[in-house]
Design a protein around this motif. Structure first.
Motif: not given
Length: 82
Positions: A37-66
């Protein structure tokens, strides 16, 4: 995936705690669904990038961004303000 498949929804901030939770769930045999979830945090872009990379690395069934602005409605926050 069968009806007996164990599923885990992991709130993925992109940090070490959520990465540890996701890896632990995966090691216990759970199919991963990562939620970020992005809620206007100061590190929003970096957090999203890292969460997305984690989902890819672990071959998550799905990744949802809100995206939400609900914290701004409450008031000042060290996560969103200067």
């Amino acid at each position: 995936m069968t009806d007996e498949t164990k599923r885990a929804v992991v709130l993925a901030s992109g940090g070490m705690d959520s990465a540890t939770a996701a890896v632990e769930a995966q090691e216990q045999g759970y199919e991963l669904y990562l939620l970020h979830t992005s809620y206007g945090q100061n590190t929003e872009a970096k957090e999203f990038e890292c969460a997305r990379a984690l989902a890819e690395r672990l071959d998550a069934r799905d990744f949802l961004h809100i995206e939400t602005d609900h914290l701004a409605r409450i008031g000042a926050s060290s996560l969103t303000d200067d």
